[in-house]
Design an enzyme around this catalytic site. Structure first.
Site, PDB file in Angstrom:
ATOM      1  N   HIS A   1      -3.728  -5.338   1.810  1.00  0.00           N
ATOM      2  CA  HIS A   1      -2.924  -5.634   3.010  1.00  0.00           C
ATOM      3  C   HIS A   1      -2.835  -7.082   3.351  1.00  0.00           C
ATOM      4  CE1 HIS A   1      -2.266  -1.486   4.639  1.00  0.00           C
ATOM      5  NE2 HIS A   1      -3.215  -1.051   3.824  1.00  0.00           N
TER       6      HIS A   1
ATOM      7  N   CYS B   1       0.909  -1.227   0.020  1.00  0.00           N
ATOM      8  CA  CYS B   1       0.244  -0.065  -0.074  1.00  0.00           C
ATOM      9  C   CYS B   1       0.776   1.484  -0.038  1.00  0.00           C
ATOM     10  CB  CYS B   1      -1.028  -0.155   1.310  1.00  0.00           C
ATOM     11  SG  CYS B   1      -2.416   1.069   0.660  1.00  0.00           S
TER      12      CYS B   1
ATOM     13  N   GLU C   1      -1.116  -8.623   5.481  1.00  0.00           N
ATOM     14  CA  GLU C   1      -0.943  -8.832   6.648  1.00  0.00           C
ATOM     15  C   GLU C   1      -1.982  -8.751   7.810  1.00  0.00           C
ATOM     16  OE1 GLU C   1      -0.620  -6.036   5.357  1.00  0.00           O
ATOM     17  OE2 GLU C   1      -0.849  -4.464   6.573  1.00  0.00           O
TER      18      GLU C   1
HETATM   19  N1  GLN Z   1      -3.109   6.135   0.840  1.00  0.00           N
HETATM   20  C1  GLN Z   1      -1.954   5.941   1.613  1.00  0.00           C
HETATM   21  C2  GLN Z   1      -0.958   6.757   1.019  1.00  0.00           C
HETATM   22  O1  GLN Z   1      -1.014   7.237   0.032  1.00  0.00           O
HETATM   23  C3  GLN Z   1      -1.666   4.540   1.888  1.00  0.00           C
HETATM   24  C4  GLN Z   1      -2.810   3.630   2.543  1.00  0.00           C
HETATM   25  C5  GLN Z   1      -2.397   2.554   3.109  1.00  0.00           C
HETATM   26  O2  GLN Z   1      -0.933   2.335   3.297  1.00  0.00           O
HETATM   27  N2  GLN Z   1      -2.926   1.632   3.705  1.00  0.00           N
HETATM   28  O3  GLN Z   1       0.071   6.742   1.648  1.00  0.00           O
END
Ligand code: GLN
Length: 189
Positions: A170, A77, A172
């Site tokens: 995610h 992410c 995890e």
């Molecule tokens: N939208 C977040 C970002 O741009 C990432 C969100 C996440 O890691 N769950 O950093």
């Protein structure tokens, strides 16, 4: 195999919990010398703008990039945004570890967070993988050096190149550790 988990911001603790369940040793990575102790690195979810700022502030961006030249890095992410080539936010200093562009929050804002089954390539032997998207990025302009390993609504959500992995969701969260086990196998190859 000792897995480093970048622990300057974000949900690093959940990764440790998952690797504890699998039975793999981890180290929270916060300083230069930590990179000497680890065999692979997770960059967890969190806030990519903050993480990018802190990586520069603590001068960890260069050592991280050098580490990636011969070790596996898995960006999750916010972590996937950092390791991409470009993103649509000038505050992020992309590490350019994988050749694709990331679009922040393109799967929706916090309030649009969702969980669903994703489509994982058969060769990974991970079927019915239910996972969570939180302010997730979209991956665009994916270079031929990258392979799409999973998609959701026909859009790439998990990609790899020769050495690295990036996921917009995610793996995890929850108690399904299969994808993190795949990462361990991949990192050991
Ligand atoms: N939208 C977040 C970002 O741009 C990432 C969100 C996440 O890691 N769950 O950093």
């Amino acid at each position: 195999m000792k897995v480093g988990i970048l622990a300057i911001q974000g949900d690093f603790y959940l990764h440790k919990k998952s690797f504890d369940i699998i039975g793999v040793e981890t180290l929270f990575v916060r300083k230069f010398s930590d990179f000497k102790e680890i065999d692979s690195l997770i960059i967890p979810g969190g806030e990519s703008t903050t993480m990018s700022l802190l990586l520069s502030k603590y001068k960890l961006d260069e050592v991280l990039y050098d580490f990636s030249l011969d070790h596996t890095v898995f960006g999750i992410c916010a972590g996937s945004i950092l390791i991409s080539k470009n993103s649509n936010d000038k505050r992020i200093k992309n590490l350019n570890i994988m050749q694709f562009d990331s679009v922040r929050n393109a799967w929706g804002n916090q309030i649009n967070s969702f969980s669903d089954y994703i489509n994982i390539k058969e060769s990974l032997n991970i079927d019915d993988f239910y996972t969570t998207f939180i302010r997730a990025p979209k991956f665009i302009n994916v270079d031929p050096s990258c392979e799409i390993l999973a998609s959701y609504n026909s859009e790439p959500v998990l990609i790899k190149n020769k050495r690295h992995l990036a996921a917009s969701f995610h793996p995890e969260m929850g108690d399904d550790t299969r994808l993190l086990e795949y990462f361990l196998k991949f990192a050991n190859e």
